[in-house]
Design an enzyme around this catalytic site. Structure first.
Site, mmCIF file in Angstrom:
data_model
loop_
_atom_site.group_PDB
_atom_site.id
_atom_site.type_symbol
_atom_site.label_atom_id
_atom_site.label_comp_id
_atom_site.label_asym_id
_atom_site.label_seq_id
_atom_site.Cartn_x
_atom_site.Cartn_y
_atom_site.Cartn_z
ATOM 1 C CB ALA A 11 31.911 -8.102 -41.390
ATOM 2 C CB THR A 12 34.596 -7.709 -45.400
ATOM 3 O OG1 THR A 12 34.291 -8.159 -44.873
ATOM 4 C CG2 THR A 12 35.558 -6.694 -45.813
#
Lengths: 257, 269
Positions: free
Chosen positions: A33-34
């Site tokens: 995740a980012t």
């Protein structure tokens, strides 16, 4: 004799093991995740994150909450492997509560930073093996210094203070440059922005990251999906509701994209 | 010495007498539900007697501070490990007391060669919905009782019944009303305890039995004014309206001043 205040130690004594060494299987894409960011604005610190979780080229989930409230005055934003990051958040949440309830006083902000650093250090084998790298941002209100503060970490557990801002995740290189530019040559520095302007800035930054990074999710107006934005001030952590983000996005962000 | 059963029974009986003595000078504790949540109230001299245990659990105690600390830590440990391994909603007062604390207290009480816990405990649990609030009280011998609207701790069960009877007659809705009713109930209990102590010491002024003590509001306020000068009013709230998972908060002096009746609030410092 001990002060019996360390929940993580208590867990370990009961056989709990964190950061188990494992080797990523060849061809196996892990969920990651980012883009997350935090910056100081006029009243405190704003922390924001997009909602996308990916595994290689596949979008796993578009409603991930990466800005996690650890206690009334602290937030951990996560980039990396969510499974490990959520486990860290749960340990921290319980550790802070356990300290407060056993010692009848809040754990200091510095103590909270160290707690996360220790978890990252214990997670190094898993991070290096490719199964559990987490690169978080920790932000909270420091009552000793009477200021909201931002810290970012590397995967080995070193902590660095983000004096004005901090970014992490695959989309962060895009917005790091923008943050530097806005903070240095913008009409006013980030730290002078009122809440609404800071929110617009965060929405624009995450939208920019989504433009250039496939692993960062943008705003999905049809599905009503907006980034998670939280504010930290002396009175605690507050989340900006989607109902307020929507008109701001439509008036100040969408017409430009 | 205790090999024969009747001697063991006698030893446990002696222990009961010894423990009853230990609570005579303790401060009563009152727990009461209201629209805002659950209020816990006592008065202390220095050492606090009200504590946060878990997200929706608060504790009030009487007895030896070191024993109370030991059991408080046991409760905290059980609650947090369970909350971490399972979920916060699996940490309930009933489970902690019935399967954790009560057996340990009973065992210590009956092992006559070891020291018993000199404690009485009141555990308050804020329900997920209004009307689901609850209390558990545990005696020094490990016996426990579950209650719903209110619960009290005092030196003897007779005084506890007297306090509960007084509290039952009060109509409580707001937090302000709960603070007023709780502090008056505390005065009912503490007065009865003090009177029982004086009687035991043969003081002349103790001719009235605890049952005959006046319980009108003015008399109780007058008694409380004397207590507030010597002790610290301690109030904590499991607050339904607090954001986030942790509902427990201690009420500070300013908030208490605003909540206490006018007859008492100017005395707080």
């Amino acid at each position: 004799m001990s002060l019996q205040s360390d929940f993580y130690q208590l867990l370990k004594e009961q056989g709990y093991v964190f950061g188990v060494l494992g080797q990523a299987a060849r061809g196996q894409e892990l969920t990651t995740a980012t883009t997350i960011l935090a910056f100081k604005y006029r009243d405190g610190v704003l922390v924001a994150g997009d909602r996308r979780a990916t595994a290689g080229n596949m979008v796993m989930y578009d409603r991930t909450d990466k800005v996690l409230e650890i206690d009334r005055h602290s937030v951990m934003a996560i980039a990396g492997v969510p499974a490990t990051a959520y486990e860290m958040a749960r340990i921290l949440e319980h550790s802070f509560k356990y300290f407060r309830r056993t010692q009848l006083q809040e754990l200091s902000f510095e103590g909270k930073l160290r707690a996360l650093s220790k978890l990252l250090k214990d997670n190094v084998p898993a991070a290096l093996a490719g199964t559990g790298a987490v690169v978080p941002i920790f932000a909270g209100y420091d009552f000793e210094q009477e200021a909201a503060k931002i810290y970012f970490y590397d995967i080995l557990g070193a902590e660095f203070e983000g004096v004005d801002y901090a970014v992490s995740g695959s989309g962060s290189p895009t917005i790091r440059g923008i943050l530097h530019y806005v903070n240095t040559w913008g009409e006013q520095p980030l730290s002078a922005m009122p809440e609404e302007q800071a929110t617009v800035q965060a929405l624009r930054l995450l939208t920019s990251a989504a433009e250039f990074d496939s692993a960062t999710g943008g705003v999905n107006r049809e599905a009503g999906l907006y980034p998670v934005i939280k504010f930290i001030t002396a009175s605690g952590v507050r989340t900006m509701p989607d109902a307020q983000l929507k008109p701001l996005f439509e008036a100040k962000v969408s017409r430009h994209v | 010495m205790y090999e024969e059963p009747y001697k063991w029974v006698e030893a446990v009986g002696n222990r009961r007498t010894y423990l009853d003595e230990q609570f005579k000078e303790g401060a009563p504790v009152v727990g009461v539900t209201c629209e805002r949540g659950i209020l816990l109230m006592t008065m202390s001299k220095g050492t606090p007697k009200l504590y946060e245990i878990y997200d929706r659990l608060g504790l009030g105690g009487m007895g030896h501070p070191a024993d109370l600390e030991k059991l408080r830590f046991n409760l905290l440990e059980m609650a947090h490990v369970e909350g971490f391994n399972r979920s916060a909603s699996d940490v309930t007062g009933g489970r902690l007391v019935k399967y954790g604390m009560a057996p340990a207290i009973k065992q210590a009480f009956e092992e006559v060669f070891k020291a018993p816990f000199i404690v009485k405990i009141l555990l308050a649990e804020l329900g997920q919905k209004a009307g689901k609030d609850g209390f558990l009280t545990i005696n020094y011998d490990g016996t426990f009782e579950e209650k719903s609207q209110y619960a009290v701790l005092a030196a003897t069960s007779a005084i506890e019944q007297k306090m509960a009877g007084y509290l039952r007659e009060q109509s409580i809705a707001s937090l302000e009303g709960a603070v007023d009713a709780a502090i008056r109930t505390w005065a009912v209990g503490d007065r009865a305890q003090r009177r029982a102590l004086d009687e035991g010491e043969g003081h002349d002024e103790a001719r009235t039995s605890p049952d005959q003590l006046a319980m009108d509001t003015e008399t109780l306020y007058a008694y409380l004014r004397r207590c507030i000068a010597e002790k610290t009013v301690e109030c904590a709230l499991l607050d339904r309206h607090v954001q986030g998972p942790s509902k427990y908060r201690a009420l500070g002096v300013d908030e208490l001043k605003a909540l206490l009746p006018n007859e008492l609030s100017p005395l707080l410092s």
